[in-house]
Design a protein around this motif. Structure first.
Motif, PDB file in Angstrom:
ATOM      1  N   MET A 115      70.299   3.181 -19.126  1.00 28.93           N
ATOM      2  CA  MET A 115      70.038   1.843 -19.652  1.00 28.93           C
ATOM      3  C   MET A 115      70.051   0.723 -18.605  1.00 28.93           C
ATOM      4  SD  MET A 115      71.802   2.216 -23.390  1.00 28.93           S
ATOM      5  CE  MET A 115      71.006   0.827 -24.194  1.00 28.93           C
ATOM      6  N   ALA A 116      70.907   0.819 -17.575  1.00 29.84           N
ATOM      7  CA  ALA A 116      70.976  -0.278 -16.603  1.00 29.84           C
ATOM      8  C   ALA A 116      69.715  -0.351 -15.765  1.00 29.84           C
ATOM      9  CB  ALA A 116      72.194  -0.125 -15.702  1.00 29.84           C
ATOM     10  N   THR A 117      69.218   0.816 -15.366  1.00 33.40           N
ATOM     11  CA  THR A 117      68.040   0.817 -14.507  1.00 33.40           C
ATOM     12  C   THR A 117      66.762   0.977 -15.317  1.00 33.40           C
ATOM     13  OG1 THR A 117      68.293   3.194 -14.196  1.00 33.40           O
ATOM     14  CG2 THR A 117      69.273   1.768 -12.530  1.00 33.40           C
ATOM     15  N   GLY A 118      66.870   1.418 -16.562  1.00 31.27           N
ATOM     16  CA  GLY A 118      65.699   1.609 -17.414  1.00 31.27           C
ATOM     17  C   GLY A 118      64.918   2.879 -17.095  1.00 31.27           C
ATOM     18  N   ALA A 119      65.389   3.660 -16.156  1.00 31.78           N
ATOM     19  CA  ALA A 119      64.663   4.867 -15.762  1.00 31.78           C
ATOM     20  C   ALA A 119      64.724   5.918 -16.867  1.00 31.78           C
ATOM     21  CB  ALA A 119      65.263   5.425 -14.479  1.00 31.78           C
ATOM     22  N   VAL A 120      63.604   6.621 -17.058  1.00 30.19           N
ATOM     23  CA  VAL A 120      63.522   7.640 -18.109  1.00 30.19           C
ATOM     24  C   VAL A 120      63.277   9.006 -17.474  1.00 30.19           C
ATOM     25  CG1 VAL A 120      62.223   8.417 -20.145  1.00 30.19           C
ATOM     26  CG2 VAL A 120      62.660   5.967 -19.783  1.00 30.19           C
ATOM     27  N   PHE A 121      64.000  10.023 -17.968  1.00 28.45           N
ATOM     28  CA  PHE A 121      63.863  11.377 -17.437  1.00 28.45           C
ATOM     29  C   PHE A 121      63.901  12.373 -18.582  1.00 28.45           C
ATOM     30  CE2 PHE A 121      66.070   8.766 -14.330  1.00 28.45           C
ATOM     31  CZ  PHE A 121      65.288   8.949 -13.191  1.00 28.45           C
ATOM     32  N   THR A 122      63.392  13.583 -18.311  1.00 29.50           N
ATOM     33  CA  THR A 122      63.480  14.648 -19.300  1.00 29.50           C
ATOM     34  C   THR A 122      64.581  15.613 -18.894  1.00 29.50           C
ATOM     35  OG1 THR A 122      61.125  14.436 -19.669  1.00 29.50           O
ATOM     36  CG2 THR A 122      62.159  16.449 -20.491  1.00 29.50           C
ATOM     37  N   VAL A 123      65.461  15.915 -19.837  1.00 31.19           N
ATOM     38  CA  VAL A 123      66.615  16.766 -19.529  1.00 31.19           C
ATOM     39  C   VAL A 123      66.167  18.197 -19.228  1.00 31.19           C
ATOM     40  CG1 VAL A 123      68.770  17.733 -20.447  1.00 31.19           C
ATOM     41  CG2 VAL A 123      68.140  15.346 -20.944  1.00 31.19           C
ATOM     42  N   VAL A 124      66.608  18.722 -18.098  1.00 31.02           N
ATOM     43  CA  VAL A 124      66.277  20.084 -17.683  1.00 31.02           C
ATOM     44  C   VAL A 124      67.454  21.011 -17.939  1.00 31.02           C
ATOM     45  CG1 VAL A 124      65.610  21.538 -15.732  1.00 31.02           C
ATOM     46  CG2 VAL A 124      64.703  19.207 -15.913  1.00 31.02           C
ATOM     47  N   GLU A 125      68.657  20.452 -17.714  1.00 30.14           N
ATOM     48  CA  GLU A 125      69.863  21.238 -17.960  1.00 30.14           C
ATOM     49  C   GLU A 125      70.906  20.328 -18.601  1.00 30.14           C
ATOM     50  OE1 GLU A 125      71.726  23.357 -14.744  1.00 30.14           O
ATOM     51  OE2 GLU A 125      69.811  24.151 -14.005  1.00 30.14           O
ATOM     52  N   ALA A 126      71.722  20.893 -19.484  1.00 28.96           N
ATOM     53  CA  ALA A 126      72.864  20.152 -20.007  1.00 28.96           C
ATOM     54  C   ALA A 126      73.960  21.173 -20.219  1.00 28.96           C
ATOM     55  CB  ALA A 126      72.521  19.466 -21.325  1.00 28.96           C
ATOM     56  N   GLY A 127      75.160  20.837 -19.805  1.00 29.33           N
ATOM     57  CA  GLY A 127      76.228  21.824 -19.936  1.00 29.33           C
ATOM     58  C   GLY A 127      77.505  21.300 -19.349  1.00 29.33           C
ATOM     59  N   PHE A 128      78.324  22.227 -18.866  1.00 27.88           N
ATOM     60  CA  PHE A 128      79.623  21.795 -18.336  1.00 27.88           C
ATOM     61  C   PHE A 128      79.913  22.513 -17.027  1.00 27.88           C
ATOM     62  CE2 PHE A 128      80.257  25.437 -21.102  1.00 27.88           C
ATOM     63  CZ  PHE A 128      81.095  26.250 -20.344  1.00 27.88           C
ATOM     64  N   MET A 129      81.009  22.146 -16.418  1.00 26.82           N
ATOM     65  CA  MET A 129      81.395  22.719 -15.156  1.00 26.82           C
ATOM     66  C   MET A 129      82.609  23.600 -15.373  1.00 26.82           C
ATOM     67  SD  MET A 129      79.993  19.666 -15.136  1.00 26.82           S
ATOM     68  CE  MET A 129      81.357  18.575 -15.443  1.00 26.82           C
TER      69      MET A 129
ATOM     70  N   ASN B 131      74.599  25.309 -20.852  1.00 29.87           N
ATOM     71  CA  ASN B 131      74.537  25.882 -22.200  1.00 29.87           C
ATOM     72  C   ASN B 131      73.624  25.072 -23.122  1.00 29.87           C
ATOM     73  OD1 ASN B 131      76.182  23.743 -22.554  1.00 29.87           O
ATOM     74  ND2 ASN B 131      77.738  24.793 -23.766  1.00 29.87           N
ATOM     75  N   GLY B 132      72.830  24.197 -22.544  1.00 31.11           N
ATOM     76  CA  GLY B 132      71.705  23.617 -23.286  1.00 31.11           C
ATOM     77  C   GLY B 132      71.940  22.303 -23.984  1.00 31.11           C
ATOM     78  N   SER B 133      73.193  21.977 -24.301  1.00 33.61           N
ATOM     79  CA  SER B 133      73.394  20.716 -25.023  1.00 33.61           C
ATOM     80  C   SER B 133      74.821  20.208 -24.876  1.00 33.61           C
ATOM     81  CB  SER B 133      73.075  20.907 -26.515  1.00 33.61           C
ATOM     82  OG  SER B 133      74.060  21.754 -27.086  1.00 33.61           O
ATOM     83  N   LEU B 134      74.979  18.943 -25.186  1.00 31.14           N
ATOM     84  CA  LEU B 134      76.306  18.311 -25.192  1.00 31.14           C
ATOM     85  C   LEU B 134      76.347  17.400 -26.405  1.00 31.14           C
ATOM     86  CD1 LEU B 134      76.608  17.114 -21.480  1.00 31.14           C
ATOM     87  CD2 LEU B 134      78.086  18.812 -22.581  1.00 31.14           C
ATOM     88  N   GLU B 135      77.535  17.244 -27.006  1.00 29.17           N
ATOM     89  CA  GLU B 135      77.581  16.284 -28.104  1.00 29.17           C
ATOM     90  C   GLU B 135      78.853  15.457 -28.102  1.00 29.17           C
ATOM     91  OE1 GLU B 135      77.097  19.214 -31.391  1.00 29.17           O
ATOM     92  OE2 GLU B 135      78.965  18.297 -32.090  1.00 29.17           O
TER      93      GLU B 135
END
Lengths: 364, 600
Positions: B228-242, B250-254
């Protein structure tokens, strides 16, 4: 036909002085005989009837420890194996204590025409401290006797800024020296080299500081010049016409052949040196040498050596380096380190004293 | 997993009080890492951090813990930087947590840093769980330390777990406290995505990896996200944890979860710590509060010692910036030092770390100019200028007023050193605010100090005057009017731009004299006499002279042996490279560095 200087290093001493870092060994009659034979073998090996030898220099060590017969056989061999110029300058370094009227007559007879006598000081305390075996009186006597024996061209060594020295003492030595019948004076500022006994015993602490040493040197230069001994090189002074021709070969990048352990040569397009090993020198048919510089004669090298001479360098001969050199000239003139006469620049006595820095500034 | 089984927390501790050791024990106890895979102090994985025992960049790791009640819990341990330079980063890490474990050394008690970070945690409504560590030490006095925690911080601490992270004593108590004392995260997975960026780093394969705490909504692979601060938009390639050693995609976070997102982000400048990630197609109304752009506070010129290495220095800085958005730099030229960079840092430690990394990891030999803060100058025509480089300091004639940044400093120390500390602070133009006894032997001093008085060597001197016992922390206060002057150093009559600095008028004379003396010591005698002068405006206030050299000659050149002369020639050629040529003066790089260390 090209010319050549021959340097014979005679690495024998009666006793080694504490400040000396040249290669030398205690004299023995047997070693001297074997050494002489080896020198002659090498002269035969390097034999070149196409080269005009116009200077021969016996340096040491104490070359005057060799007998007149040994020295004579070496000179004869040079005459046989090279074309020795009629006016060749043939110098022998000598310690006052080794010179008797009889020996002097013999030395003159075998063709030595220049003596370089290691006087070093005319103050007995200083001579003792320097571990020299002669006194001031003995040194003066040796010079006078040499002159009587027919040596018209005599040089004396003088050391400046020895431990504990005062300017007045330098002055007295210089005045007494110039009253002797000599033509040339080499005046060195003593430097204590690593590995010498003086270095190990911490004599460095007793040396006059840089400012005092500089004053002594400049004072000596002034006195010598007032007596007609003109400074023609950093450490060398001569009456006009008596500059050491052999030593000038070094500064002018002219060829010289060195024979004897630790002798250096510049001939045949390379600089090389003989191993500092008497036994190897005696045992080998040809002295074992190693190359010290395969590509000598660079601009930096030539300029550095040339600038040690009062005659300096000709800017027209500096080629592509001229611009860089010119840029540095004004500051150096202003500070009194160099003078310029037309296309020629040369160092002043003040400039000689800091010549490492001056030269580096000019050429880098 | 349901939110009530998640615990997001961090550890607050002073250097050496055992944060990393405790983190390792927690990892071990939760079997996140097989013991044989453990390296000492896993969470700190930068060399410099390890050597200095501090944590520079935050990291987060997910752990599984089976509690004594038989339930499985997910722990997200968020590691925080410990130093004040990274205060903002700390605050963002805290904002990603519901609780904080406060580790206090059982013999040393509370330190300034701990205090500052604990207050920060309380400000963020975190549940603070005190833990007394190092109870195995003979000098441990847990009762006293617990009392100190209660008195100073005002939280109950008498029943705090008393542990030894090093010996593995009572670690389970800490884990149970995490379950019982720290609240589960709130948040609604059905709301629009709202995730807090609390850290990021550059990975050469995946691009920038951002660490997030999802506050509301969810994010999965293929989503279009907006920063939101920079307004940059990206498509998520990975989402998960460390986990302890790698990223688990693992594909998603909630909502409630802590994890990472990779979205082929090229520049770390797009991913600002504190920014909010939302879904570009179904965005939230408002970003999370608390975001601000981090501004450098301390500036210094960094130059390669060898001018030919300018390109290498630029490449190295660019590589460092890939991972450190708070590092700023722009090309700068100095007459004295040639081409280099004006670099901006969050603070002193940040500056030291960057310099050290440039020298160590990139093998660069550097010359650094005196650190400067940002001065605020009002000109007679009303224009306001912010000056971070002394070279740009306006002519005094056009200055109406000048202001300098102040900090609020907090110093904790054994009481025996109070006199020394007060003397030091006074000498540094400090304004005493108050002093509290934490117990019979320890005091907490508050001072207001000009930032420019602490950017040189304040911490070093403080340490040496308190035998290493004092701890120090500061926060920015804002600007205050000051009698500032620009001090110039002249060599041979020429101003050396790289040596100029801005200083309070009352201290100019003393410093000018010191600098002139230092330079005299460090500039070798040369062909020409070198006058050293310090001046304010046109007025010379200090003077020294390096006399011209008198003797530098090889008197003998015996028997045609010129090898020694040649060697000397080579040496001079080499030496010349390490010298800076300023007019006719040659200045070794040591001389530039020496004036930065006047008190040592």
């Amino acid at each position: 036909m090209s010319t050549l200087g021959i340097y014979i290093h005679v690495p024998f001493c009666g006793k080694k002085c504490g400040y000396c870092d040249f290669y030398s060994l205690r004299y023995s009659a047997d070693a001297a005989e074997k050494y002489t034979a080896a020198v002659i073998r090498n002269l035969e090996y390097y034999s070149d009837r196409e080269r005009i030898v116009d200077t021969v220099y016996f340096g040491g060590g104490t070359p005057s420890l060799l007998s007149a017969a040994q020295l004579g056989s070496i000179i004869s061999c040079i005459r046989e194996r090279f074309l020795v110029d009629d006016n060749a300058e043939i110098t022998l370094e000598a310690n006052p204590g080794t010179l008797t009227p009889e020996k002097l007559r013999q030395l003159r007879k075998i063709g030595i025409n220049r003596l370089s006598i290691g006087v070093q000081s005319l103050n007995d305390e200083e001579l003792q401290l320097l571990e020299r075996t002669h006194t001031a009186a003995r040194a003066e006597r040796a010079v006078r006797e040499a002159f009587s024996a027919g040596f018209e061209n005599i040089s004396c060594d003088l050391m400046i800024a020895v431990p504990g020295q005062k300017t007045e003492s330098v002055e007295r030595s210089v005045i007494r020296l110039t009253e002797l019948p000599i033509k040339h004076i080499s005046a060195y500022i003593l430097k204590i080299e690593e590995g010498t006994p003086f270095h190990k015993t911490g004599q460095e602490r007793l040396l006059p500081d840089d400012d005092t040493a500089a004053e002594m040197y400049l004072h000596a230069v002034k006195l010598l010049e007032s007596q007609g001994f003109l400074q023609y090189e950093v450490s060398n002074f001569a009456l006009p016409g008596y500059e050491s021709r052999h030593n000038c070969r070094y500064w002018k990048c002219m060829a010289y052949l060195g024979i004897g352990p630790s002798a250096h040569s510049y001939t045949g397009g390379v600089r090389f040196a003989v191993k500092s090993d008497m036994q190897a020198f005696i045992d080998s048919r040809v002295q074992p040498v190693y190359i010290t510089d395969e590509t000598p004669g660079s601009f930096e090298e030539r300029t550095m050596l040339r600038l040690r001479l009062r005659e300096g360098i000709d800017l027209r001969e500096t080629g592509s380096h001229r611009e860089k050199i010119e840029k540095n000239i004004p500051d150096l003139i202003k500070a009194g380190y160099i003078i310029r006469r037309g296309e020629n620049i040369s160092l002043t006595p003040e400039g000689f004293l800091v010549s490492n820095a001056v030269i580096s500034r000019l050429i880098f | 997993m349901a939110n009530e089984k998640i615990r997001n927390f961090c550890i607050i501790a002073h250097i050496d009080h055992g944060k990393s050791t405790l983190a390792d024990r927690i990892l071990e106890k939760t079997e996140t890492v097989a013991i044989r895979d453990m390296e000492d102090q896993l969470l700190d994985n930068m060399d410099i951090e390890r050597e200095r025992g501090i944590t520079i960049k935050a990291r987060a790791v997910r752990l599984k813990y089976t509690a004594k009640n038989g339930e499985d819990y997910i722990f997200n341990l968020i590691d925080t930087p410990g130093h004040v330079d990274f205060n903002y980063e700390v605050s963002r890490s805290l904002a990603a947590c519901e609780g904080a474990i406060l580790v206090v050394d059982a013999s040393q008690g509370i330190e300034a840093q701990t205090l500052a970070n604990t207050y920060l945690a309380i400000e963020h409504d975190l549940e603070v769980v005190p833990v007394v560590n190092k109870i195995d030490l003979p000098s441990a006095d847990p009762d006293r330390v617990c009392g100190e925690v209660e008195n100073v911080i005002g939280i109950p601490a008498m029943d705090a777990p008393r542990i030894s992270a090093k010996m593995g004593i009572n670690i389970e108590d800490v884990l149970e406290r995490i379950v019982t004392d720290i609240p589960a995260p709130a948040g609604d997975p059905d709301m629009p995505l709202k995730a807090l960026i609390f850290d990021s780093y550059y990975d050469s394969y995946k691009g920038v990896i951002i660490y997030v705490r999802v506050k509301d909504g969810k994010v999965k692979i293929g989503d279009n996200i907006r920063l939101m601060a920079t307004g940059a938009v990206f498509t998520v390639v990975e989402a998960g944890f460390m986990d302890a050693s790698s990223l688990v995609n693992n594909g998603s976070l909630e909502a409630g979860e802590v994890g990472y997102i990779a979205a082929s982000i090229k520049s770390i400048g797009d991913t600002r710590v504190g920014d909010t990630v939302t879904n570009n197609d179904a965005p939230c109304d408002e970003p999370l509060p608390g975001y601000r752009k981090v501004n450098p506070m301390v500036f210094s010129g960094i130059y390669p010692a060898d001018g030919a290495k300018y390109g290498d220095l630029r490449d190295a800085l660019e590589k460092l910036r890939l991972n450190d958005a708070s590092l700023s730099f722009e090309p700068e030229t100095s007459i004295a030092l040639g081409f280099g960079f004006r670099c901006g840092f969050l603070g002193l430690l940040h500056m030291e770390i960057i310099q050290e990394r440039l020298e160590r990891e990139y093998n660069l030999d550097l010359i650094t100019t005196a650190p400067s803060v940002i001065y605020k100058v009002t000109l007679t025509n009303g224009e306001i200028q912010y000056i971070d480089n002394p070279t740009n300091y306006p002519d005094p004639a056009v200055i109406q007023s000048a202001e300098e940044p102040m900090v609020k400093a907090d110093i904790l120390s054994p009481s025996e050193f109070v006199g020394n500390i007060m003397e030091l602070c006074q000498d540094r133009r400090g304004i005493f605010k108050d002093m509290q006894y934490l117990d019979d032997t320890r005091v907490d001093l508050h001072y207001e100090l000009p930032l420019n008085e602490i950017v040189y060597d304040f911490f070093d001197v403080l340490k040496s005057r308190t035998k290493g016992y004092a701890s120090f922390d500061y926060e920015m206060l804002g600007y205050t009017p000051s009698k500032l002057v620009k001090l110039d150093i002249l060599l041979n009559g020429e101003v050396v731009d790289a040596l100029s600095f801005i200083i309070h008028a009352d201290k100019a004379y003393a410093r000018a004299r010191k600098i002139a003396e230092k330079l005299k010591e460090n500039i070798p005698r040369q062909l020409f006499e070198v006058p050293i002068q310090a001046a304010i405006g046109g007025k010379i206030i200090a003077r020294e002279t390096v006399k011209a050299m008198r003797k530098d000659v090889l008197a003998k050149c015996y028997g045609g042996d010129i090898t020694r002369k040649k060697k000397l020639l080579e040496k001079q050629k080499e030496g010349k490279k390490r010298m800076r040529q300023l007019g006719t003066v040659e200045v070794p790089q040591e001389a530039f560095m020496s004036v930065l260390k006047l008190d040592s």
